[in-house]
Write an enzyme that holds these catalytic residues in place. Structure first.
Site, PDB file in Angstrom:
ATOM      1  CG  HIS A  12      -0.305  -0.079   2.529  1.00 40.12           C
ATOM      2  ND1 HIS A  12      -0.810  -0.773   3.597  1.00 40.12           N
ATOM      3  CD2 HIS A  12       0.846   0.499   2.975  1.00 40.12           C
ATOM      4  CE1 HIS A  12      -0.005  -0.630   4.634  1.00 40.12           C
ATOM      5  NE2 HIS A  12       1.003   0.141   4.290  1.00 40.12           N
ATOM      6  CG  HIS A  59       0.709   4.249   7.566  1.00 41.37           C
ATOM      7  ND1 HIS A  59      -0.371   3.666   6.953  1.00 41.37           N
ATOM      8  CD2 HIS A  59       1.762   3.446   7.281  1.00 41.37           C
ATOM      9  CE1 HIS A  59       0.007   2.568   6.312  1.00 41.37           C
ATOM     10  NE2 HIS A  59       1.288   2.408   6.497  1.00 41.37           N
ATOM     11  CG  HIS A 194       8.348  -1.356   3.749  1.00 41.90           C
ATOM     12  ND1 HIS A 194       7.480  -2.395   3.975  1.00 41.90           N
ATOM     13  CD2 HIS A 194       7.676  -0.227   4.135  1.00 41.90           C
ATOM     14  CE1 HIS A 194       6.333  -1.924   4.459  1.00 41.90           C
ATOM     15  NE2 HIS A 194       6.425  -0.616   4.584  1.00 41.90           N
ATOM     16  CD  GLU A 241       3.126  -1.552   6.390  1.00 39.53           C
ATOM     17  OE1 GLU A 241       3.077  -0.382   6.764  1.00 39.53           O
ATOM     18  OE2 GLU A 241       3.237  -1.866   5.181  1.00 39.53           O
TER      19      GLU A 241
END
Ligand code: DHB
Ligand code: FE
Length: 281
Positions: A12, A59, A194, A241
């Protein structure tokens, strides 16, 4: 009766939102990434789901570090996007289904998942980028309804891949017991590897990403056996995530058909994966 007709996953990354807004899909950097969504879009056109459950992490738009629920379910009839600082206009509101949300909340709480219910909820790129990736060719009014299910992957201590998988099983129970005829897809978002800050920022572990995709499909117990520390060591702090993909996986049968699988790295700082799975008998 309501029925889960498929499980989808996607990263995303906010840069994707900018690429869609700026129509960069055919640029060399983006083409292979966006091509990876075409088979899923074709499938969605064919099956026409009525509703998407979007498992994502906020976030900092709706929840900030002062208040972060581990699991939060949208229980509203519409959800608003807002400016996240990229200069992209906020997306139109997405329709929800409060009645189904409350049924899911009741089922999950009966199953001892103490989720937070949100009758107002702003949704960030974690939710909007996946919705746009799968449905941007249609006017927002023709999108399926959506229900946001937010998992805290930001403020430690975090929940686990195992708990996400179990939550997916409860979600399945909720959908299977909802009397209205409705075709539902479950979308696990985020990942893959990431890390956006600190010493190991920018490192993408392609082998680990591909292993996760394979195991999520064929051997979810491998993934539920991993500790968060191990996942973060391999995939980076934000790579955690990926546990949200396990909510989708838990909502499907033990055996699944792989209708589509795609991986592309890097996009921004991230390994980007796409899956389309359906229940095997
Ligand atoms: C990036 C990826 C994310 O999942 C996110 O939430 C923000 C940024 C990135 O790779 O840039
Ligand atoms: Fe993210």
């Amino acid at each position: 009766m309501a029925k889960i007709i498929g499980g989808l996953t996607t990263s995303h990354i906010p840069a994707i939102g900018n690429a869609m807004y700026s129509k960069l899909e055919q640029e060399p950097y983006w083409k292979r990434f966006f091509d990876g969504y075409e088979p899923v879009k074709e499938w969605l056109d064919e099956v026409q789901p009525d509703l998407a459950i979007v498992v994502y992490n906020d976030h900092g738009l709706n929840f900030f570090l002062n208040q972060v629920p581990t699991f939060a379910l949208g229980c509203a009839d519409s959800y608003q996007n807002d400016d996240e600082g990229w200069g992209i206009p906020a997306s139109a509101d997405v329709k929800g289904d409060a009645e189904l949300s409350w049924h899911i909340a009741e089922t999950m709480i009966r199953d001892e998942f103490d989720i937070t219910t949100c009758q107002e909820m702003k949704v960030d790129h974690g939710f909007m980028v996946p919705m746009n990736l799968f449905w941007r060719d249609k006017p927002t009014t023709n999108w399926p309804k959506a229900i946001p299910l937010a998992v805290n992957t930001v403020q430690h201590p975090l929940t686990s891949a195992k708990r996400c998988y179990d939550l997916g099983k409860s979600l399945r129970k909720a959908i299977d017991s909802y009397p209205e005829d409705m075709k539902v897809v479950v979308i696990g978002t985020g990942g893959l590897s990431h890390q956006l800050q600190g010493e190991r920022a920018g490192i993408i572990d392609v082998d680990f990403d591909l292993e996760c995709m394979d195991k999520i499909i064929n051997e979810p117990s491998w993934m539920t056996g991993l500790s968060n520390d191990y996942i973060m060591e391999k995939a980076g702090t934000e790579g955690i995530e990926v546990i949200m993909w396990m909510v989708m996986r838990g909502a499907l049968n033990d055996k699944v058909n792989v209708l589509h699988k795609h991986y592309h790295a890097p996009i921004s700082n991230t390994g980007a994966g796409v899956l389309l799975l359906t229940d095997a008998e």
